[in-house]
Design a protein around this motif. Structure first.
Motif, PDB file in Angstrom:
ATOM      1  N   UNK A   1      -6.431  -7.833  -1.888  1.00  0.00           N
ATOM      2  CA  UNK A   1      -6.440  -8.531  -3.174  1.00  0.00           C
ATOM      3  C   UNK A   1      -5.427  -9.662  -3.132  1.00  0.00           C
ATOM      4  N   UNK A   2      -5.431 -10.479  -4.182  1.00  0.00           N
ATOM      5  CA  UNK A   2      -4.520 -11.618  -4.211  1.00  0.00           C
ATOM      6  C   UNK A   2      -3.958 -11.781  -5.609  1.00  0.00           C
ATOM      7  N   UNK A   3      -2.798 -12.389  -5.686  1.00  0.00           N
ATOM      8  CA  UNK A   3      -2.196 -12.789  -6.957  1.00  0.00           C
ATOM      9  C   UNK A   3      -1.785 -14.240  -6.799  1.00  0.00           C
ATOM     10  N   UNK A   4      -2.600 -15.125  -7.340  1.00  0.00           N
ATOM     11  CA  UNK A   4      -2.332 -16.554  -7.177  1.00  0.00           C
ATOM     12  C   UNK A   4      -0.995 -16.951  -7.802  1.00  0.00           C
ATOM     13  N   UNK A   5      -0.643 -16.316  -8.893  1.00  0.00           N
ATOM     14  CA  UNK A   5       0.609 -16.659  -9.566  1.00  0.00           C
ATOM     15  C   UNK A   5       1.835 -16.352  -8.728  1.00  0.00           C
ATOM     16  N   UNK A   6       1.685 -15.373  -7.846  1.00  0.00           N
ATOM     17  CA  UNK A   6       2.793 -14.985  -6.974  1.00  0.00           C
ATOM     18  C   UNK A   6       2.598 -15.482  -5.550  1.00  0.00           C
ATOM     19  N   UNK A   7       1.494 -16.210  -5.321  1.00  0.00           N
ATOM     20  CA  UNK A   7       1.184 -16.706  -3.965  1.00  0.00           C
ATOM     21  C   UNK A   7       1.193 -15.583  -2.939  1.00  0.00           C
ATOM     22  N   UNK A   8       0.633 -14.465  -3.340  1.00  0.00           N
ATOM     23  CA  UNK A   8       0.730 -13.255  -2.521  1.00  0.00           C
ATOM     24  C   UNK A   8      -0.643 -12.617  -2.323  1.00  0.00           C
ATOM     25  N   UNK A   9      -0.865 -12.140  -1.132  1.00  0.00           N
ATOM     26  CA  UNK A   9      -2.044 -11.353  -0.809  1.00  0.00           C
ATOM     27  C   UNK A   9      -1.563  -9.942  -0.462  1.00  0.00           C
ATOM     28  N   UNK A  10      -2.330  -8.970  -0.902  1.00  0.00           N
ATOM     29  CA  UNK A  10      -1.946  -7.572  -0.722  1.00  0.00           C
ATOM     30  C   UNK A  10      -2.971  -6.824   0.123  1.00  0.00           C
ATOM     31  N   UNK A  11      -2.515  -5.751   0.730  1.00  0.00           N
ATOM     32  CA  UNK A  11      -3.409  -4.797   1.373  1.00  0.00           C
ATOM     33  C   UNK A  11      -2.969  -3.412   0.916  1.00  0.00           C
ATOM     34  N   UNK A  12      -3.747  -2.835   0.027  1.00  0.00           N
ATOM     35  CA  UNK A  12      -3.483  -1.485  -0.438  1.00  0.00           C
ATOM     36  C   UNK A  12      -4.183  -0.515   0.501  1.00  0.00           C
ATOM     37  N   UNK A  13      -3.414   0.381   1.085  1.00  0.00           N
ATOM     38  CA  UNK A  13      -3.954   1.318   2.073  1.00  0.00           C
ATOM     39  C   UNK A  13      -3.782   2.735   1.547  1.00  0.00           C
ATOM     40  N   UNK A  14      -4.874   3.464   1.504  1.00  0.00           N
ATOM     41  CA  UNK A  14      -4.845   4.841   1.018  1.00  0.00           C
ATOM     42  C   UNK A  14      -5.492   5.749   2.058  1.00  0.00           C
ATOM     43  N   UNK A  15      -5.290   7.034   1.885  1.00  0.00           N
ATOM     44  CA  UNK A  15      -5.849   8.028   2.813  1.00  0.00           C
ATOM     45  C   UNK A  15      -5.589   7.626   4.259  1.00  0.00           C
ATOM     46  N   UNK A  16      -4.360   7.255   4.516  1.00  0.00           N
ATOM     47  CA  UNK A  16      -4.008   6.741   5.837  1.00  0.00           C
ATOM     48  C   UNK A  16      -4.181   7.797   6.920  1.00  0.00           C
ATOM     49  N   UNK A  17      -4.571   7.328   8.084  1.00  0.00           N
ATOM     50  CA  UNK A  17      -4.798   8.177   9.245  1.00  0.00           C
ATOM     51  C   UNK A  17      -3.872   7.743  10.381  1.00  0.00           C
ATOM     52  N   UNK A  18      -3.587   8.623  11.300  1.00  0.00           N
ATOM     53  CA  UNK A  18      -2.739   8.230  12.438  1.00  0.00           C
ATOM     54  C   UNK A  18      -3.297   7.021  13.188  1.00  0.00           C
ATOM     55  N   UNK A  19      -4.613   6.895  13.231  1.00  0.00           N
ATOM     56  CA  UNK A  19      -5.222   5.758  13.935  1.00  0.00           C
ATOM     57  C   UNK A  19      -5.050   4.439  13.198  1.00  0.00           C
ATOM     58  N   UNK A  20      -4.492   4.468  12.004  1.00  0.00           N
ATOM     59  CA  UNK A  20      -4.169   3.239  11.283  1.00  0.00           C
ATOM     60  C   UNK A  20      -2.825   2.671  11.736  1.00  0.00           C
ATOM     61  N   UNK A  21      -2.134   3.392  12.561  1.00  0.00           N
ATOM     62  CA  UNK A  21      -0.835   2.935  13.062  1.00  0.00           C
ATOM     63  C   UNK A  21      -0.975   1.648  13.848  1.00  0.00           C
ATOM     64  N   UNK A  22      -0.062   0.736  13.588  1.00  0.00           N
ATOM     65  CA  UNK A  22      -0.069  -0.519  14.306  1.00  0.00           C
ATOM     66  C   UNK A  22       0.784  -1.561  13.610  1.00  0.00           C
TER      67      UNK A  22
ATOM     68  N   UNK B   1       3.299  -0.454  10.593  1.00  0.00           N
ATOM     69  CA  UNK B   1       2.833   0.694   9.819  1.00  0.00           C
ATOM     70  C   UNK B   1       2.669   1.864  10.782  1.00  0.00           C
ATOM     71  N   UNK B   2       3.323   2.960  10.475  1.00  0.00           N
ATOM     72  CA  UNK B   2       3.235   4.145  11.308  1.00  0.00           C
ATOM     73  C   UNK B   2       2.782   5.325  10.460  1.00  0.00           C
ATOM     74  N   UNK B   3       1.701   5.960  10.893  1.00  0.00           N
ATOM     75  CA  UNK B   3       1.168   7.099  10.167  1.00  0.00           C
ATOM     76  C   UNK B   3       1.319   8.333  11.045  1.00  0.00           C
ATOM     77  N   UNK B   4       2.063   9.288  10.554  1.00  0.00           N
ATOM     78  CA  UNK B   4       2.288  10.513  11.321  1.00  0.00           C
ATOM     79  C   UNK B   4       1.271  11.577  10.951  1.00  0.00           C
ATOM     80  N   UNK B   5       0.934  12.405  11.921  1.00  0.00           N
ATOM     81  CA  UNK B   5      -0.071  13.454  11.671  1.00  0.00           C
ATOM     82  C   UNK B   5       0.578  14.719  11.138  1.00  0.00           C
TER      83      UNK B   5
END
Length: 114
Positions: free
Chosen positions: A69-90, A110-114
Motif C-alpha cells: 500500500x502507499x500513503x502519498x501524504x507521507x511519501x511512503x510505501x508499505x508492505x504488511x506481512x502476515x502469517x509469516x513463514x520461515x521461507x519469507x526470511x531474507x 526480515x527473519x522468521x523463526x520456526x
C-alpha cells in the motif's frame, strides 16, 4: 532521490511485520512501486507491486498474506506481512519507479523463526 526503508525484525512463524519505505521526494507521480526480497543463496525476487492506478500484484508465495500500500501524504510505501513463514526470511528491498528512473532503498532484514 533517496528511499529509506525500515521495519526490519525477527519474528516467529505466524507473526506479522510491516515494512516501510519513505522517499525523499513526492511519490504521487511515481509510475509504480514494489517490494523485492533476496533469500540467502538465492536471486532477488519480486514480492509485490503497486501501480499508479492502484493495481496490485503479488508473488504466488505471498498472495493472501502480504499487502502493499502507499500513503502519498507521507511519501511512503508499505508492505504488511502476515502469517509469516520461515521461507519469507531474507533481505527486503523497496523500489519506486518514476518516468526518469528507478530507485532502490537499502535492504532491510526480515527473519522468521520456526
Amino acid at each position: 532521490v533517496q528511499l529509506q526503508a525500515s521495519g526490519e525484525g525477527l519474528v516467529q512463524a505466524g507473526g506479522s511485520l510491516r515494512l516501510s519505505c519513505t522517499a525523499s521526494i513526492n511519490i504521487f507521480r511515481s509510475d509504480s512501486m514494489g517490494w523485492y526480497r533476496q533469500a540467502p543463496g538465492k536471486q532477488r525476487e519480486l514480492v509485490a507491486t503497486l501501480t499508479s492506478g492502484g493495481t496490485t500484484d503479488y508473488a504466488d508465495s505471498v498472495k493472501g498474506r502480504f499487502t502493499i500500500s502507499r500513503d502519498n501524504g507521507k511519501n511512503t510505501v508499505y508492505l504488511q506481512m502476515s502469517s509469516l513463514k520461515p521461507e519469507d526470511t531474507g533481505v527486503y528491498y523497496c523500489m519506486i519507479s518514476w518516468s526518469w528512473g528507478d530507485y532502490w532503498g537499502k535492504g532491510t532484514q526480515v527473519t522468521v523463526s520456526s
